[in-house]
Design an enzyme around this catalytic site. Structure first.
Site, PDB file in Angstrom:
ATOM      1  CG  HIS A  94       3.242  -2.714 -13.790  1.00  0.00           C
ATOM      2  ND1 HIS A  94       2.055  -2.848 -13.099  1.00  0.00           N
ATOM      3  CD2 HIS A  94       4.228  -2.946 -12.873  1.00  0.00           C
ATOM      4  CE1 HIS A  94       2.296  -3.155 -11.833  1.00  0.00           C
ATOM      5  NE2 HIS A  94       3.616  -3.219 -11.671  1.00  0.00           N
ATOM      6  CG  HIS A 108       6.781  -0.376  -9.345  1.00  0.00           C
ATOM      7  ND1 HIS A 108       7.828  -1.040  -9.953  1.00  0.00           N
ATOM      8  CD2 HIS A 108       5.729  -1.237  -9.351  1.00  0.00           C
ATOM      9  CE1 HIS A 108       7.423  -2.257 -10.291  1.00  0.00           C
ATOM     10  NE2 HIS A 108       6.156  -2.400  -9.948  1.00  0.00           N
ATOM     11  CD  GLU A 148       5.267  -4.992  -6.928  1.00  0.00           C
ATOM     12  OE1 GLU A 148       6.241  -5.734  -7.168  1.00  0.00           O
ATOM     13  OE2 GLU A 148       4.711  -4.282  -7.782  1.00  0.00           O
ATOM     14  CG  HIS A 177       7.246  -6.439 -12.026  1.00  0.00           C
ATOM     15  ND1 HIS A 177       7.546  -6.807 -10.730  1.00  0.00           N
ATOM     16  CD2 HIS A 177       6.255  -5.535 -11.909  1.00  0.00           C
ATOM     17  CE1 HIS A 177       6.754  -6.169  -9.888  1.00  0.00           C
ATOM     18  NE2 HIS A 177       5.957  -5.377 -10.585  1.00  0.00           N
TER      19      HIS A 177
END
Length: 242
Positions: free
Chosen positions: A101, A99, A80, A171
């Site tokens: 989760h 980023h 990603e 996500h």
């Protein structure tokens, strides 16, 4: 600071942020941190594909905005990386990206009536957070929900627009900042804001910050990020900064 010294400092910063975020439960075996390359707006630094708690400065590689590794072609990058690349391409003000989760945030990405709004004075940066980005709207109903290529990365960046955090349906979320310290701070407090709201709703309908309060709170809090960064570095036994 020379370009080489700046690069070394940023590599150390990525390692520190990765370990801090893992220690605080914002990242686990997954998730990643990046920072724009010093003196190169068209490149960014990011760890090779590795669990964040294991990242050291030597694991950091340099990529271009097409997601190609330019420092070590043999390194395995994160799938990603296009989240990061396209945010740097679209937003000249973004200097770092996280980023995550986080399970504290995920419920807010899958309940259509839930919206991520600032509920406490440390989270003013969440004002105007968009509705969750949905990969299915751009890549169809059969994906693994990951941002694997430039087109969906660019769609995510456009969805974020000029805000600080973008939720991602089923996500997680992505936070941006001018510095790695600010992006890390925003990632941590995004999760905490979600936790506070969820607990407040057990008591009743919560009051959220007004837009004016959020702006004032964010302006104040931005001047205090160094305090949190110093605490987190100490908590996780990171070596003293040079």
């Amino acid at each position: 600071m020379t370009g080489e010294a700046a690069g070394e400092a940023l590599r150390a910063g990525i390692a520190d942020a990765s370990r801090i975020l893992a220690g605080l439960g914002i990242l686990d075996a997954f998730g990643h941190v990046s920072v724009r390359s010093p003196g190169r707006a068209d490149r960014f630094l990011m760890s090779r594909s590795l669990a964040p708690a294991l990242v050291g400065p030597g694991d950091v590689i340099e990529l271009d905005l097409d997601g190609n590794c330019v420092s070590d072609p043999a390194a395995r990058p994160f799938l990603e990386r296009f989240i990061h690349a396209e945010l740097y391409r679209l937003r000249a003000d973004v200097g770092a990206v996280v980023h995550s989760h986080s399970p504290d945030v995920l419920p807010f990405t899958v309940v259509p009536t839930a919206r991520m709004r600032p509920i406490c004075h440390i989270c003013g940066f969440l004002a105007g957070t968009p509705a969750p980005f949905d990969v299915a709207d751009h890549a169809g109903p059969g994906t693994d929900l990951l941002i694997r290529e430039s087109a969906t990365g660019a769609a995510l960046a456009r969805h974020l627009a000029d805000k600080a955090v973008v939720p991602m349906r089923g996500h997680g979320f992505t936070a941006v900042g001018e510095t790695i310290e600010q992006a890390t701070f925003r990632a941590v407090y995004t999760a905490r804001n979600c936790r506070i709201e969820r607990e407040a709703r057990m008591l009743g309908e919560p009051l959220f910050l007004t837009d004016e309060e959020a702006a004032a709170c964010d302006a104040t809090t931005n001047g205090q990020i160094g305090r949190a960064w110093a605490l987190w570095r100490d908590q996780w036994g990171l070596p003293a900064a040079a």
